[in-house]
Design a protein around this motif. Structure first.
Motif, PDB file in Angstrom:
ATOM      1  N   ASN A  24      -4.914   4.507  -2.057  1.00 38.41           N
ATOM      2  CA  ASN A  24      -5.748   5.529  -2.707  1.00 38.41           C
ATOM      3  C   ASN A  24      -5.850   6.797  -1.873  1.00 38.41           C
ATOM      4  OD1 ASN A  24      -6.445   4.390  -5.113  1.00 38.41           O
ATOM      5  ND2 ASN A  24      -8.638   4.446  -4.748  1.00 38.41           N
ATOM      6  N   PHE A  53       1.839   2.179  -3.570  1.00 45.69           N
ATOM      7  CA  PHE A  53       0.709   2.792  -4.279  1.00 45.69           C
ATOM      8  C   PHE A  53       0.433   4.190  -3.733  1.00 45.69           C
ATOM      9  CE2 PHE A  53      -4.109   2.515  -5.207  1.00 45.69           C
ATOM     10  CZ  PHE A  53      -3.942   3.065  -6.463  1.00 45.69           C
ATOM     11  N   GLY A  70      -5.466  -1.206  -1.171  1.00 45.24           N
ATOM     12  CA  GLY A  70      -5.948  -0.261  -2.170  1.00 45.24           C
ATOM     13  C   GLY A  70      -6.477   1.022  -1.544  1.00 45.24           C
ATOM     14  N   PHE A 125      -0.821   0.187  -8.714  1.00 49.00           N
ATOM     15  CA  PHE A 125      -2.028  -0.438  -8.154  1.00 49.00           C
ATOM     16  C   PHE A 125      -2.072  -1.933  -8.469  1.00 49.00           C
ATOM     17  CE2 PHE A 125      -6.405  -1.867  -9.002  1.00 49.00           C
ATOM     18  CZ  PHE A 125      -6.934  -1.752  -7.733  1.00 49.00           C
ATOM     19  N   ARG A 176      -0.885  -0.388 -16.991  1.00 48.74           N
ATOM     20  CA  ARG A 176      -1.561  -1.394 -16.163  1.00 48.74           C
ATOM     21  C   ARG A 176      -1.769  -2.693 -16.929  1.00 48.74           C
ATOM     22  NH1 ARG A 176      -6.097   1.447 -12.139  1.00 48.74           N
ATOM     23  NH2 ARG A 176      -4.555   2.477 -10.814  1.00 48.74           N
ATOM     24  N   GLY A 180      -7.676  -3.173 -13.419  1.00 48.01           N
ATOM     25  CA  GLY A 180      -7.106  -1.861 -13.131  1.00 48.01           C
ATOM     26  C   GLY A 180      -7.122  -0.952 -14.344  1.00 48.01           C
ATOM     27  N   TRP A 193       0.836  -1.219   0.000  1.00 49.39           N
ATOM     28  CA  TRP A 193       0.000   0.000   0.000  1.00 49.39           C
ATOM     29  C   TRP A 193       0.862   1.257   0.000  1.00 49.39           C
ATOM     30  CZ3 TRP A 193       0.164   3.883   3.542  1.00 49.39           C
ATOM     31  CH2 TRP A 193       0.607   3.609   4.832  1.00 49.39           C
ATOM     32  N   CYS A 220       0.268  -3.719  -6.179  1.00 43.37           N
ATOM     33  CA  CYS A 220      -0.287  -3.668  -4.828  1.00 43.37           C
ATOM     34  C   CYS A 220      -1.308  -4.784  -4.610  1.00 43.37           C
ATOM     35  CB  CYS A 220      -0.923  -2.300  -4.590  1.00 43.37           C
ATOM     36  SG  CYS A 220      -1.939  -2.166  -3.098  1.00 43.37           S
ATOM     37  N   GLN A 221      -2.271  -4.893  -5.503  1.00 42.05           N
ATOM     38  CA  GLN A 221      -3.344  -5.876  -5.334  1.00 42.05           C
ATOM     39  C   GLN A 221      -2.862  -7.303  -5.577  1.00 42.05           C
ATOM     40  OE1 GLN A 221      -6.968  -4.393  -4.548  1.00 42.05           O
ATOM     41  NE2 GLN A 221      -5.096  -3.501  -3.724  1.00 42.05           N
TER      42      GLN A 221
END
Length: 505
Positions: free
Chosen positions: A177, A52, A173, A149, A96, A458, A49, A152-153
């Motif tokens: 964010n 991101f 996320g 992102f 992405r 994404g 996280w 991250c996920q």
């Protein structure tokens, strides 16, 4: 199992936030130990996280300053400002899609660090911009950072088991964010401080870019490479070794967490260390056997890509995310400008508009994680269909609220700032909860190509950001029109997704 007392429940809840409990079938963690850094699951979660989060410090650094100071300094038209917002999302969409297969082949840790390092280069050049075309070029390449992102996920999906993967992804996320909201606060406060120190606006906004994004991006990239790990099994190339020959069949899973103070945790260990005493954690296993239990990221082939692209399951979370995260991106990029244009007065300028717009992103600290928690909770009783319908319901609610906000603005010659804030806060909560639930659903869709799948979803979020940004670009007046058009689109698309079937588990 005997019922737990309140004290035992509290202790178990605290232990789940402090100590990892490992599923021996796949070495994934069945808790989310956010209050620890002495095991690989906790470290990788926080690095995911954080990577991101810091990406937003450059990716969205223009948004709070562009309505006034940058627009004036570069002599931009409103159309050119809108174009630059769209350009910044285009590169993110492309990267992405590319980063998904790279994650499947090389692992999320290396991809995350690489993106942060590459993104630091155009961030350092932001202060050299002097024309609209220069702004387009710099924002295009800075947009590469938005692909963090995907890493991250995918990173959290690799390390956390199906009973908590929703909240792990949503926390990662959501906290990441929230960087969008903190960017508004940091950049505006730094810019104002530089002005107070005697710099001209022409110099101050350029210096702000040099002070904040570049050193932070490089520092987090270095931390990711030094302290992160690729996979519960160790190296990314060893990921196939993590899956046990058979899944446990008992309803209860017991894990002893060895917490000897002098034991060092090494990457690949399936028993992690704490810092107090040995703790026995008993968890009730979810009586669901899913493909996700033994899924391993496979390198992408053309046949696999073709199969995934034709699978309706690919497009369920993708199209939903297009309407929710895409909407959030457009709001992050445009809300300050809308508020500034709508309410500009001697007491309401760029600073106040930026701080208020930052609320939308800051709500991610709790609202997106809440979505992941709800996704995990509903999965226990209703399986994957529960996650699907919760995602759709939140998307529809977001659409209706956006529609209502647009109508309110257009039907009042002097709309109340308080009413606008109340509506967009409620709207933001549904919007961000939808994003959280969505990425509790994604791991169940094409689980053996999680990187590619995450990249597609994404990227569709970014495509939605571009589409909604185009609406704000070409429908700037009346100010509420872009909101209600976006709301109609969100409701329509999400209702259509009800027709796509999902696996039960």
């Amino acid at each position: 199992m005997p019922a737990l007392t309140l004290s035992e429940t509290s202790s178990a809840w605290y232990a789940s936030l402090r100590y990892p409990v490992i599923n021996p079938a796949n070495r994934k963690c069945s808790t989310v130990p956010i209050f620890s850094l002495n095991n690989q699951y906790s470290r990788n979660f926080h690095l995911s996280w954080l990577g991101f989060f810091v990406a937003f410090l450059s990716w969205f650094a223009f948004s709070p300053l562009i309505p006034d100071v940058i627009k004036t300094d570069l002599k931009l038209t409103s159309e050119e400002v809108g174009n630059s917002n769209i350009v910044s999302l285009c590169s993110t969409l492309i990267v992405r899609v590319i980063s998904g297969p790279l994650v499947d082949r090389y692992g999320p840790r290396k991809v995350m660090a690489g993106l942060l390092i590459i993104g630091a280069i155009p961030s350092g050049l932001a202060g050299t911009v002097s024309t609209a075309n220069g702004l387009y070029i710099v924002r295009f390449f800075i947009g590469i950072l938005g692909a963090t992102f995907v890493s991250c996920q995918a990173w959290n999906t690799v390390f956390f088991d199906k009973n908590v993967v929703g909240r792990a992804n949503a926390l990662g996320g959501g906290w990441g964010n929230a960087g969008g909201g903190f960017t508004f606060i940091i950049m505006i406060a730094l810019f104002n401080q530089l002005l107070a120190d005697g710099m001209s606006p022409h110099v101050a906004w350029r210096v702000a870019f040099a002070i904040v994004p570049v050193p932070i991006l490089l520092s987090v990239a270095a931390a990711t490479l030094m302290f992160g790990t690729d996979h519960p099994a160790g190296k990314w190339s060893d990921r196939y070794k993590a899956v046990a020959p058979a899944l446990p069949t008992s309803d209860d899973q017991t894990s002893i967490i060895n917490s000897a103070k002098n034991t060092n945790t090494k990457s690949g260990d399936d028993i992690e260390t704490g810092d107090e005493k040995n703790i026995e954690v008993t968890i009730t296993a979810i009586n669901l056997v899913s493909e996700l239990d033994t899924a391993v990221n496979n390198p992408l082939s053309l046949d696999m890509a073709y199969e995934i692209m034709l699978n309706p399951l690919t497009w369920l979370p993708s199209l939903a995310y297009m309407t929710t995260f895409g909407y959030e991106l457009a709001i992050d990029a445009n809300l300050a400008t809308v508020l500034y244009t709508l309410l500009k007065s001697p007491t309401f300028g760029q600073t106040k508009a930026g701080y208020i717009a930052g609320i939308y992103g800051l709500l991610n600290v709790f609202s997106r994680p809440l979505g992941g928690y709800f996704g995990d909770l509903i999965y226990v009783k209703f399986g994957v269909p529960g996650k699907k319908y919760l995602t759709i319901a939140c998307g529809v609610a977001q659409g209706f609220l956006s529609f209502g906000l647009g109508l309110y603005i257009d039907n009042h010659s002097h709309p109340s700032l308080a009413v606008i804030i109340v509506i967009f806060v409620i709207l933001a909560i549904f919007n961000e909860v939808a994003n959280g639930v969505n990425f509790s659903l994604v791991p169940h869709c094409n689980p053996n190509s999680n990187g590619f799948m995450t990249g597609i979803v994404g990227a569709m979020g970014n495509l939605g950001g571009i589409l909604f940004a185009i609406i704000f670009r070409f429908e700037p007046s009346p100010s509420g029109k872009a909101f209600w058009i976006s709301g109609v689109i969100a409701v329509g698309v999400n209702l259509l997704l009800c027709m796509i079937r999902v696996p039960q588990v």
